[in-house]
Design a protein around this motif. Sequence first.
Motif, PDB file in Angstrom:
ATOM      1  N   ILE A  55       0.864  -1.182   0.000  1.00  0.00           N
ATOM      2  CA  ILE A  55       0.000   0.000   0.000  1.00  0.00           C
ATOM      3  C   ILE A  55       0.898   1.228   0.000  1.00  0.00           C
ATOM      4  O   ILE A  55       1.588   1.499   0.992  1.00  0.00           O
ATOM      5  N   PRO A  56       0.948   1.988  -1.099  1.00  0.00           N
ATOM      6  CA  PRO A  56       1.812   3.166  -1.142  1.00  0.00           C
ATOM      7  C   PRO A  56       1.243   4.327  -0.337  1.00  0.00           C
ATOM      8  O   PRO A  56       0.045   4.618  -0.415  1.00  0.00           O
ATOM      9  N   LEU A  57       2.092   4.977   0.436  1.00  0.00           N
ATOM     10  CA  LEU A  57       1.734   6.188   1.166  1.00  0.00           C
ATOM     11  C   LEU A  57       2.540   7.322   0.558  1.00  0.00           C
ATOM     12  O   LEU A  57       3.751   7.430   0.780  1.00  0.00           O
ATOM     13  N   LEU A  58       1.894   8.166  -0.232  1.00  0.00           N
ATOM     14  CA  LEU A  58       2.605   9.202  -0.980  1.00  0.00           C
ATOM     15  C   LEU A  58       2.825  10.434  -0.105  1.00  0.00           C
ATOM     16  O   LEU A  58       1.893  10.993   0.455  1.00  0.00           O
ATOM     17  N   MET A  59       4.093  10.837  -0.029  1.00  0.00           N
ATOM     18  CA  MET A  59       4.467  11.963   0.816  1.00  0.00           C
ATOM     19  C   MET A  59       4.950  13.168   0.016  1.00  0.00           C
ATOM     20  O   MET A  59       5.361  14.172   0.599  1.00  0.00           O
ATOM     21  N   GLY A  60       4.921  13.057  -1.314  1.00  0.00           N
ATOM     22  CA  GLY A  60       5.265  14.196  -2.143  1.00  0.00           C
ATOM     23  C   GLY A  60       6.761  14.411  -2.304  1.00  0.00           C
ATOM     24  O   GLY A  60       7.585  13.560  -1.968  1.00  0.00           O
ATOM     25  N   ALA A  61       7.106  15.586  -2.823  1.00  0.00           N
ATOM     26  CA  ALA A  61       8.503  15.951  -3.068  1.00  0.00           C
ATOM     27  C   ALA A  61       9.022  16.801  -1.915  1.00  0.00           C
ATOM     28  O   ALA A  61       8.311  17.664  -1.386  1.00  0.00           O
ATOM     29  N   VAL A  62      10.274  16.547  -1.531  1.00  0.00           N
ATOM     30  CA  VAL A  62      10.909  17.258  -0.421  1.00  0.00           C
ATOM     31  C   VAL A  62      12.125  17.996  -0.970  1.00  0.00           C
ATOM     32  O   VAL A  62      12.946  17.392  -1.672  1.00  0.00           O
ATOM     33  N   PRO A  63      12.262  19.274  -0.694  1.00  0.00           N
ATOM     34  CA  PRO A  63      13.419  20.025  -1.202  1.00  0.00           C
ATOM     35  C   PRO A  63      14.720  19.551  -0.557  1.00  0.00           C
ATOM     36  O   PRO A  63      14.719  18.917   0.500  1.00  0.00           O
ATOM     37  N   ASP A  64      15.836  19.868  -1.219  1.00  0.00           N
ATOM     38  CA  ASP A  64      17.153  19.462  -0.724  1.00  0.00           C
ATOM     39  C   ASP A  64      17.604  20.356   0.430  1.00  0.00           C
ATOM     40  O   ASP A  64      18.601  21.089   0.341  1.00  0.00           O
ATOM     41  N   ARG A  65      16.858  20.284   1.522  1.00  0.00           N
ATOM     42  CA  ARG A  65      17.233  20.978   2.747  1.00  0.00           C
ATOM     43  C   ARG A  65      17.241  19.951   3.876  1.00  0.00           C
ATOM     44  O   ARG A  65      16.278  19.187   4.039  1.00  0.00           O
ATOM     45  N   GLN A  66      18.303  19.955   4.641  1.00  0.00           N
ATOM     46  CA  GLN A  66      18.497  18.890   5.617  1.00  0.00           C
ATOM     47  C   GLN A  66      17.360  18.799   6.630  1.00  0.00           C
ATOM     48  O   GLN A  66      16.910  17.702   6.975  1.00  0.00           O
ATOM     49  N   GLU A  67      16.873  19.948   7.102  1.00  0.00           N
ATOM     50  CA  GLU A  67      15.806  19.911   8.093  1.00  0.00           C
ATOM     51  C   GLU A  67      14.512  19.347   7.499  1.00  0.00           C
ATOM     52  O   GLU A  67      13.761  18.616   8.162  1.00  0.00           O
ATOM     53  N   SER A  68      14.244  19.681   6.242  1.00  0.00           N
ATOM     54  CA  SER A  68      13.040  19.163   5.572  1.00  0.00           C
ATOM     55  C   SER A  68      13.148  17.661   5.342  1.00  0.00           C
ATOM     56  O   SER A  68      12.170  16.908   5.532  1.00  0.00           O
TER      57      SER A  68
END
Length: 419
Positions: A219-232
């Motif tokens: 079952i896929p849980l889609l979390m979207g795209a995350v920018p290249d920032r360490q905290e994110s």
Amino acid sequence: MHSVSNTESTILNLIQPFDAKTDREQIDLLQALGRILAEDIKSELDFPHWDNSSMDGYAFRHADLEEVEQLAIASQDIPAGSTEAPPLGKGECVRIFTGGMLPEGADTVVMQEDVEIVGVYLRLKAPSTKGEYVRHQGEFYRSGITLLSKGTKLVGTDLGALAALRCQTVPVYRQPKVAIFSTGNELVSLASQDPLKLGQIIDSNQYTLAALVTQAGGIPLLMGAVPDRQESLRSAIETAIASADLVISSGGVSVGDYDYIDRILAEMGAELHIQSVAIKPGKPLTVATFSSSLNNALTASGEKRCQLYFGVPGNPVSAMVSFWRFIRGAIAKLGGGNASSWYPQFILAQTTQDLHAQGRRETYLWGHLAWKSGRAIFDPVENYSSGNLISVIGTNALAILKVNQTYVPAGETVAIVQI
């Protein structure tokens, strides 16, 4: 750098399968297609349930043919579904239809095409064998015997057999939850209505990996795209670990200045088992495990389950090859599948074109597999760029060139894994 075989064995050794007692659910048979059985299935019914005819014809006692030349036809027919089948008298026969229950005393059926009717009597036009065209009770299945084993992935034919044996619900393993997110400042959501700017691309990996996870039974849980920032990225990893049985991120696992995934995983206490594989495409593959308080998954004994994190390359085809070669088997083992489902299935096929590789890594070339005159034929695509998502459309197989293998001429056989 790890070999392909070592990477596969490392991953499978790390996987702790779901427990058949705690990680299970009872579901309706109509919802069971593609699910994995959590226990052996047996039935209290024989199949067939009673002796019945496999042909339209006439049922009789074969021994009577030794004493009479013709059989008296009983007045009552036996259609399929009839619950009344009066016992046959000596020298009698009865009209019976396919699926009809054999009357007491009958042990043989003759096809209607092989008889001659003379008034109320029947004569056989050809010799008959005792037991011919009779399906005996329990001939196909005896009650109490294991019909389908634990770990079986249910297919359509299985459901038909289960229905025939009156199994309305089946016990199956729950489906693994797989959290998926992509990394990269350049990624834009497909849902965005804004025009693409120079340097931006659509986050297609989210959809590709979700589809592959679904095909693999998760079952896929889609979390979207995350920018290249360490905290994110750290926040995304924490959320993924807390919500899923297994995590897949794409991008950020190579050696660039903005590839933070491995560094963040180490800082969070993960153990990194794999960071690169001798495979093309798909060299930058991260395999890590979490067993800290971030991981809420428990085994049947109440212990923390060692949870896997996969960091696959951002290039679309590289991500696919990583999934097909390593992650698909991991999901199969995690979800309770039989050992045969953990490994790719290889065949030999004849290639229609020359195949080339540098030979330094195990190389996977995608294309189309078809069967012609009983032979497996592999037709490779023209462009093997790992960023060329268009080239993968409609492909169903990967040709494999081993390390140090640089050339397979057209017309020769090559190892193929079907996808």
